[in-house]
Design a protein around this motif. Structure first.
Motif, mmCIF file in Angstrom:
data_model
loop_
_atom_site.group_PDB
_atom_site.id
_atom_site.type_symbol
_atom_site.label_atom_id
_atom_site.label_comp_id
_atom_site.label_asym_id
_atom_site.label_seq_id
_atom_site.Cartn_x
_atom_site.Cartn_y
_atom_site.Cartn_z
ATOM 1 N N MET A 186 0.869 -1.187 0.000
ATOM 2 C CA MET A 186 0.000 0.000 0.000
ATOM 3 C C MET A 186 0.901 1.230 0.000
ATOM 4 S SD MET A 186 -2.978 -1.222 2.645
ATOM 5 C CE MET A 186 -4.129 -0.003 1.996
ATOM 6 N N LEU A 238 3.319 -0.828 4.876
ATOM 7 C CA LEU A 238 1.984 -1.385 5.038
ATOM 8 C C LEU A 238 1.662 -2.238 3.827
ATOM 9 C CD1 LEU A 238 -0.127 1.694 6.263
ATOM 10 C CD2 LEU A 238 1.034 -0.009 7.649
ATOM 11 N N CYS A 286 -1.536 -4.933 2.192
ATOM 12 C CA CYS A 286 -2.905 -5.419 2.309
ATOM 13 C C CYS A 286 -2.934 -6.883 1.889
ATOM 14 C CB CYS A 286 -3.837 -4.594 1.429
ATOM 15 S SG CYS A 286 -5.571 -5.074 1.568
ATOM 16 N N THR A 287 -3.617 -7.716 2.646
ATOM 17 C CA THR A 287 -3.661 -9.135 2.340
ATOM 18 C C THR A 287 -4.957 -9.716 2.891
ATOM 19 O OG1 THR A 287 -2.443 -11.229 2.514
ATOM 20 C CG2 THR A 287 -2.403 -9.776 4.441
ATOM 21 N N GLU A 288 -5.064 -11.036 2.888
ATOM 22 C CA GLU A 288 -6.253 -11.714 3.396
ATOM 23 C C GLU A 288 -5.836 -12.729 4.441
ATOM 24 O OE1 GLU A 288 -9.616 -14.646 1.558
ATOM 25 O OE2 GLU A 288 -9.360 -12.718 0.540
ATOM 26 N N ARG A 294 -10.134 -9.263 4.766
ATOM 27 C CA ARG A 294 -9.104 -8.359 4.261
ATOM 28 C C ARG A 294 -8.473 -7.636 5.444
ATOM 29 N NH1 ARG A 294 -6.884 -9.165 -0.335
ATOM 30 N NH2 ARG A 294 -6.586 -6.952 -0.795
ATOM 31 N N VAL A 295 -7.144 -7.650 5.490
ATOM 32 C CA VAL A 295 -6.434 -7.063 6.631
ATOM 33 C C VAL A 295 -5.251 -6.253 6.128
ATOM 34 C CG1 VAL A 295 -7.101 -8.944 8.178
ATOM 35 C CG2 VAL A 295 -4.933 -9.091 6.925
ATOM 36 N N ILE A 296 -4.707 -5.448 7.045
ATOM 37 C CA ILE A 296 -3.481 -4.690 6.797
ATOM 38 C C ILE A 296 -2.420 -5.171 7.768
ATOM 39 C CG2 ILE A 296 -2.387 -2.414 7.007
ATOM 40 C CD1 ILE A 296 -4.902 -1.158 5.971
ATOM 41 N N LYS A 323 1.007 -3.999 9.454
ATOM 42 C CA LYS A 323 1.857 -2.835 9.719
ATOM 43 C C LYS A 323 3.199 -3.330 10.232
ATOM 44 C CE LYS A 323 -1.939 0.293 10.966
ATOM 45 N NZ LYS A 323 -2.401 1.281 11.954
ATOM 46 N N TYR A 344 -8.954 -4.176 7.388
ATOM 47 C CA TYR A 344 -8.812 -3.190 6.307
ATOM 48 C C TYR A 344 -10.184 -2.611 5.983
ATOM 49 C CZ TYR A 344 -7.919 -1.227 1.660
ATOM 50 O OH TYR A 344 -7.824 -0.388 0.589
ATOM 51 N N PRO A 346 -11.525 -0.020 3.428
ATOM 52 C CA PRO A 346 -11.213 0.857 2.290
ATOM 53 C C PRO A 346 -11.911 2.210 2.432
ATOM 54 C CG PRO A 346 -11.848 -1.346 1.549
ATOM 55 C CD PRO A 346 -12.158 -1.282 3.001
#
Length: 539
Positions: A325, A334, A336-338, A343-345, A347, A402, A404
């Protein structure tokens, strides 16, 4: 420690003999070390145990010299008279490399009894013997992460099992001694025992008869390691298909489906592992509280459970099919994935040992504050889904949901909240702040990018930078809403002043003003009565 060892390649046997002969011939008459040693240079030193010459590098100079024997991996302190200069032909690269069992971590308490037993067991198992290794990764410090085998025996698994058995034996012996001591004191503490003896003695007798066995946990961990290996291999196969001259899209799509299926099964097993850790902890909680100072394996369980299940030891960054991201990675990476269908981020925080402890403490405190409110439909705090530490990089990863375009800033930029929506959203934010303040936490990072809006009626306080102190967070450049500073006046007037819950409420009031009067070009220096509108309606 019990999972790290040094080894030489069997193909270097002749080179080692040649170096040993050259050292024996040249070192006795070589020039002694003069002045300050060069840490990059190779010297000759007399090893105290056999009085033979070996190549070394100087790690540190105090009264004596702390040296590392580069062809064997051991270290010791030697005097200046034991060090000599070596000619260029003996300045060749070291012949020993540092290896560590892949996927394992140990306690940092180097003097613990079970760790010493693990080291002794590992030494007896591999010292002077040939082992077969499978390279998995390389750490930044050059340590090679491997699986090591003697025949079909997985050495890492064997060390782990042996260490665990010795730990529980130690715990049981200590428990029996303590129980015996308590029995002798029974007469003098009869009043106290009337209150708790039935439950306590029952637990003691149960633990005397049989120590707990971590077989189910080991079984889950073994399946996880197998699935991780399968996932890595399928990823290699996918890369080979994509780099082939004749690209077969059908095979690539098929391989991607296999990878996704393997990844989902792996994440399910990791979820089961988390449950096993917590179940195992609470099943034996009363005894663990007594024995926690004895065995570090219990401390590991306490460590995982004390985080409220937040720490997931088996997760690693390379398991995820992640998308960078870039637009949000100005401060830290950062992606973004699953994870488990969500869906998650992730860090990423760069950490050393000290920073790792801070991240663990602060994430746990934030996580526990929220989990204590889970019975409520609206906690007002962003959930932390997991915390894990990279096995081949110095990074800690915090996993959050996540949303959006879910930040307050993004919502206001796209379609500002109505007055009714603003009250609902900011009421949720106030509820989250109240929970944090009740737990003794000052957020110190409340800003439009750190408040999240769900369905235009639910507001949540986001997490903050777990590396920074509250003082550092409060004075961050991101503490603005448009042209309005969210930093409390007392913090701006005296740098270094620790922020308080009142400072959070000042930021909250400024945010409320910004949301209500988004298009009004006023500064925070104007009378506060202008943004008192609807303040009391939030409570």
């Amino acid at each position: 420690d019990a999972i790290t060892f040094w080894a030489q390649n069997v193909n270097d046997d002749q080179a080692i003999k040649n170096i040993s002969n050259a050292l024996a011939n040249k070192c006795p008459t070589a020039q002694r070390l003069l002045g300050t040693p060069n840490p990059q240079k190779i010297y000759g030193a007399v090893f105290s145990e056999d009085s033979c010459w070996y190549r070394c590098k100087v790690l540190q100079q105090t009264d004596n010299f702390h040296v590392s024997y580069i062809d064997y991996g051991n270290t010791e302190f030697v005097s200046r008279s034991a060090l000599v200069e070596l000619p260029g032909d003996l300045q060749a690269p070291c012949l020993a490399k540092k290896y560590k069992f892949w996927g394992f971590n140990v306690s940092t308490d180097q003097d613990s009894a079970h760790l010493q037993q693990g080291k002794a067991f590992l030494q007896n198992l591999i010292y002077g013997k040939k082992v077969r290794i499978q390279k998995k990764s390389v750490c930044f410090n050059g340590t090679i992460l491997v699986q090591a085998f003697q025949g079909n025996l997985d050495i890492g698994e064997e060390v782990l099992k042996q260490t665990s058995v010795s730990v529980w034996s130690c715990a049981l012996i200590s428990l029996k001694l303590m129980f015996s001591h308590l029995s002798r004191m029974l007469h003098s503490v009869c009043v106290l025992l009337r209150l708790c003896s039935i439950q306590f003695k029952g637990e003691m007798l149960q633990w005397q008869k049989a120590s707990p066995t971590p077989d189910s946990l080991f079984s889950v961990k073994k399946r996880i390691r197998s699935l991780r290996a399968q996932l890595r291999w399928k990823q290699v196969e996918e890369a080979s298909l994509e780099e082939a001259e004749d690209i077969d899209l059908t095979e690539i799509l098929k391989k991607k489906e296999e990878i996704a299926e393997t990844r989902n099964i792996l994440f399910q097993e990791i979820g089961q592992e988390r449950k096993e850790y917590v179940r195992y902890m609470f099943q034996h909680l009363s005894v663990i509280l007594i024995l926690s100072f004895i065995c570090s394996v219990i401390l590991i369980l306490s460590f995982i459970c004390s985080s409220g299940g937040l720490v997931v030891k088996s997760l690693d960054r390379d398991m995820f099919d992640a998308e960078p991201m870039k637009e949000l990675s100005g401060r830290r990476p950062l992606v973004c994935t699953e994870f488990q269908g969500q869906r998650v981020i992730l860090k990423g925080y760069t950490v050393n040992e000290e920073a790792e402890a801070r991240v663990l403490e602060r994430t746990t405190q934030f996580h526990r504050t929220r989990t204590q409110l889970e019975s409520q439909t609206d906690t007002g705090i962003l959930p932390l889904l997991a915390l894990f530490f990279g096995k081949s990089d110095p990074l800690a990863y915090v996993m959050v949901p996540y949303f959006p375009n879910g930040s307050l800033w993004a919502v206001q930029a796209a379609k500002p909240l109505t007055a009714t929506e603003s009250v609902k959203v900011m009421r949720g934010v106030a509820r989250g702040l109240q929970a944090l303040h009740s737990a003794g936490v000052t957020h110190a990072s409340l800003n439009p990018n750190n408040v999240f809006v769900l369905h235009r009626h639910q507001g949540m306080v986001g997490d903050y930078d777990f590396i920074k102190t509250p003082v550092q967070r409060a004075m961050d450049s991101g503490m603005v809403a448009g042209s309005i500073s969210l930093v409390a006046p007392e913090l701006r007037q005296t740098q270094g002043t620790p922020p308080t819950p009142a400072c959070d409420m000042y930021s909250y009031g400024c945010l409320l003003f910004w949301v209500k009067y988004l298009h009004v070009a006023l500064s925070v220096d104007q009378p506060r009565s202008l943004y008192n509108t609807r303040w009391m309606a939030l409570y």
